[in-house]
Enzyme design. Structure first.
Site, PDB file in Angstrom:
ATOM      1  N   GLN A   1       2.104  -3.045   6.347  1.00  0.00           N
ATOM      2  CA  GLN A   1       1.536  -3.730   7.509  1.00  0.00           C
ATOM      3  C   GLN A   1       2.124  -5.117   7.710  1.00  0.00           C
ATOM      4  O   GLN A   1       1.942  -5.718   8.771  1.00  0.00           O
ATOM      5  CB  GLN A   1       0.009  -3.827   7.378  1.00  0.00           C
ATOM      6  CG  GLN A   1      -0.669  -2.463   7.401  1.00  0.00           C
ATOM      7  CD  GLN A   1      -2.167  -2.592   7.327  1.00  0.00           C
ATOM      8  OE1 GLN A   1      -2.728  -2.690   6.252  1.00  0.00           O
ATOM      9  NE2 GLN A   1      -2.828  -2.625   8.479  1.00  0.00           N
TER      10      GLN A   1
ATOM     11  N   HIS B   1      -1.811   4.097   3.662  1.00  0.00           N
ATOM     12  CA  HIS B   1      -0.738   3.285   4.250  1.00  0.00           C
ATOM     13  C   HIS B   1       0.538   3.363   3.411  1.00  0.00           C
ATOM     14  O   HIS B   1       1.647   3.380   3.939  1.00  0.00           O
ATOM     15  CB  HIS B   1      -1.144   1.810   4.334  1.00  0.00           C
ATOM     16  CG  HIS B   1      -1.882   1.435   5.582  1.00  0.00           C
ATOM     17  ND1 HIS B   1      -1.341   1.566   6.835  1.00  0.00           N
ATOM     18  CD2 HIS B   1      -3.119   0.922   5.773  1.00  0.00           C
ATOM     19  CE1 HIS B   1      -2.212   1.142   7.736  1.00  0.00           C
ATOM     20  NE2 HIS B   1      -3.312   0.746   7.119  1.00  0.00           N
TER      21      HIS B   1
ATOM     22  N   GLY C   1      -8.956  -5.066   4.252  1.00  0.00           N
ATOM     23  CA  GLY C   1      -7.889  -4.467   3.464  1.00  0.00           C
ATOM     24  C   GLY C   1      -6.560  -4.620   4.182  1.00  0.00           C
ATOM     25  O   GLY C   1      -6.524  -4.718   5.416  1.00  0.00           O
TER      26      GLY C   1
ATOM     27  N   HIS D   1      -8.018   4.338   2.506  1.00  0.00           N
ATOM     28  CA  HIS D   1      -7.328   3.957   3.751  1.00  0.00           C
ATOM     29  C   HIS D   1      -6.043   3.179   3.429  1.00  0.00           C
ATOM     30  O   HIS D   1      -4.984   3.451   3.993  1.00  0.00           O
ATOM     31  CB  HIS D   1      -8.299   3.120   4.596  1.00  0.00           C
ATOM     32  CG  HIS D   1      -7.720   2.526   5.840  1.00  0.00           C
ATOM     33  ND1 HIS D   1      -8.184   2.838   7.101  1.00  0.00           N
ATOM     34  CD2 HIS D   1      -6.716   1.625   6.033  1.00  0.00           C
ATOM     35  CE1 HIS D   1      -7.477   2.157   8.006  1.00  0.00           C
ATOM     36  NE2 HIS D   1      -6.589   1.403   7.383  1.00  0.00           N
ATOM     37  N   GLU D   2      -6.155   2.224   2.475  1.00  0.00           N
ATOM     38  CA  GLU D   2      -4.983   1.403   2.147  1.00  0.00           C
ATOM     39  C   GLU D   2      -3.926   2.209   1.388  1.00  0.00           C
ATOM     40  O   GLU D   2      -2.722   2.027   1.606  1.00  0.00           O
ATOM     41  CB  GLU D   2      -5.392   0.167   1.338  1.00  0.00           C
ATOM     42  CG  GLU D   2      -6.387  -0.766   2.031  1.00  0.00           C
ATOM     43  CD  GLU D   2      -5.993  -1.156   3.443  1.00  0.00           C
ATOM     44  OE1 GLU D   2      -4.796  -1.242   3.727  1.00  0.00           O
ATOM     45  OE2 GLU D   2      -6.900  -1.348   4.276  1.00  0.00           O
TER      46      GLU D   2
ATOM     47  N   CYS E   1      -8.275  -0.632  11.797  1.00  0.00           N
ATOM     48  CA  CYS E   1      -7.049  -0.968  11.075  1.00  0.00           C
ATOM     49  C   CYS E   1      -6.397  -2.161  11.759  1.00  0.00           C
ATOM     50  O   CYS E   1      -6.319  -2.209  12.991  1.00  0.00           O
ATOM     51  CB  CYS E   1      -6.108   0.238  11.118  1.00  0.00           C
ATOM     52  SG  CYS E   1      -4.568  -0.041  10.225  1.00  0.00           S
ATOM     53  N   LEU E   2      -5.921  -3.112  10.962  1.00  0.00           N
ATOM     54  CA  LEU E   2      -5.284  -4.298  11.538  1.00  0.00           C
ATOM     55  C   LEU E   2      -3.993  -3.951  12.268  1.00  0.00           C
ATOM     56  O   LEU E   2      -3.505  -4.742  13.074  1.00  0.00           O
ATOM     57  CB  LEU E   2      -5.020  -5.344  10.444  1.00  0.00           C
ATOM     58  CG  LEU E   2      -6.283  -5.951   9.805  1.00  0.00           C
ATOM     59  CD1 LEU E   2      -5.903  -6.905   8.681  1.00  0.00           C
ATOM     60  CD2 LEU E   2      -7.128  -6.674  10.848  1.00  0.00           C
TER      61      LEU E   2
END
Ligand code: ZN
Length: 175
Positions: A51, A140, A46, A136-137, A94-95
Site C-alpha cells: 500500500q 495484501h 492496518g 485483511h493485511e 481499506c486505505l
C-alpha cells in the site's frame, strides 16, 4: 519518521505476491515506522507494505480505540498457521479503496506466526476485529484486496469509481 503516499486501487503493486524479508535491518525498521505513521495519519487500523508501493512481506496493525493508548503491532513475514472453522463477518474498508466498504466473511480466530522488528519469532492468537484485520493485511501481501472477497458486480462497481477517483487525484496533484 515520515508518512508515505498510499497507493490506490486498481494498481499492479496491489496485485503482487510480496517477497519475504531476509534481513531485518535499519531500513526495514524505518519502513515499519513510516508505515505506522502513515496508518495513524490516514487514519486506519492496518497497513501493508504494497500500500506504500513496496512488495515486501511487512504489515502494521493497531486496533486500539481513540480513547485507548496505542498498541502498534509490527509484523514481518506473517504466516497463518491455524484458522478456526467458526466464521465472522465484518464490514471491511481499506486505505487503498477510500470510501468503499463491503461485508467479508473470514475465519473468526487465527494463529499467526511472524518475526518482530528484532527478528524474534512471535506467535499470536487473534480473534474478533484483530483476527479480521490481520487476515485483511496478510491478504495484501498475497496481492488480494477485500473486494476480491465480494461479488464481482460490487467489486467492478467499486473499482470503476476508484479509476475515476485516481484520475481526479492525479489532476489535483498536477494542479
Ligand atoms: Zn487494505
Amino acid at each position: 519518521m515520515s508518512t508515505r503516499d498510499i497507493v490506490w486501487a486498481p494498481d499492479r503493486v496491489l496485485k503482487t505476491n510480496c517477497t519475504p524479508v531476509t534481513e531485518i535491518d535499519g531500513d526495514i525498521r524505518q519502513i515499519l515506522d513510516d508505515m505506522l505513521e502513515t496508518m495513524y495519519a490516514a487514519p486506519g487500523i492496518g497497513l501493508a507494505a504494497p500500500q506504500i508501493g513496496l512488495t515486501k512481506r511487512l504489515l502494521v496493525v493497531d486496533i486500539s480505540r481513540d480513547d485507548e493508548e496505542n498498541r502498534p503491532l509490527k509484523v514481518i513475514n506473517p504466516e497463518i498457521v491455524w484458522s478456526s472453522e467458526e466464521l465472522n463477518t465484518y464490514e471491511e474498508g481499506c486505505l487503498s479503496l477510500p470510501g468503499h466498504y463491503g461485508e467479508v466473511t473470514r475465519p473468526a480466530q487465527v494463529t499467526v506466526q511472524f518475526l518482530d522488528e528484532t527478528g524474534a519469532e512471535q506467535r499470536m492468537d487473534a480473534d474478533g476485529l484483530l483476527a479480521t484485520c490481520l487476515q485483511h493485511e496478510i491478504d495484501h501481501l498475497n496481492g488480494v484486496l477485500f473486494v476480491d472477497h465480494i461479488s464481482a458486480l460490487k467489486r467492478n462497481m467499486i473499482l470503476k469509481k476508484m479509476i475515476k477517483a485516481k484520475k481526479q487525484r492525479e489532476e489535483d496533484e498536477a494542479a
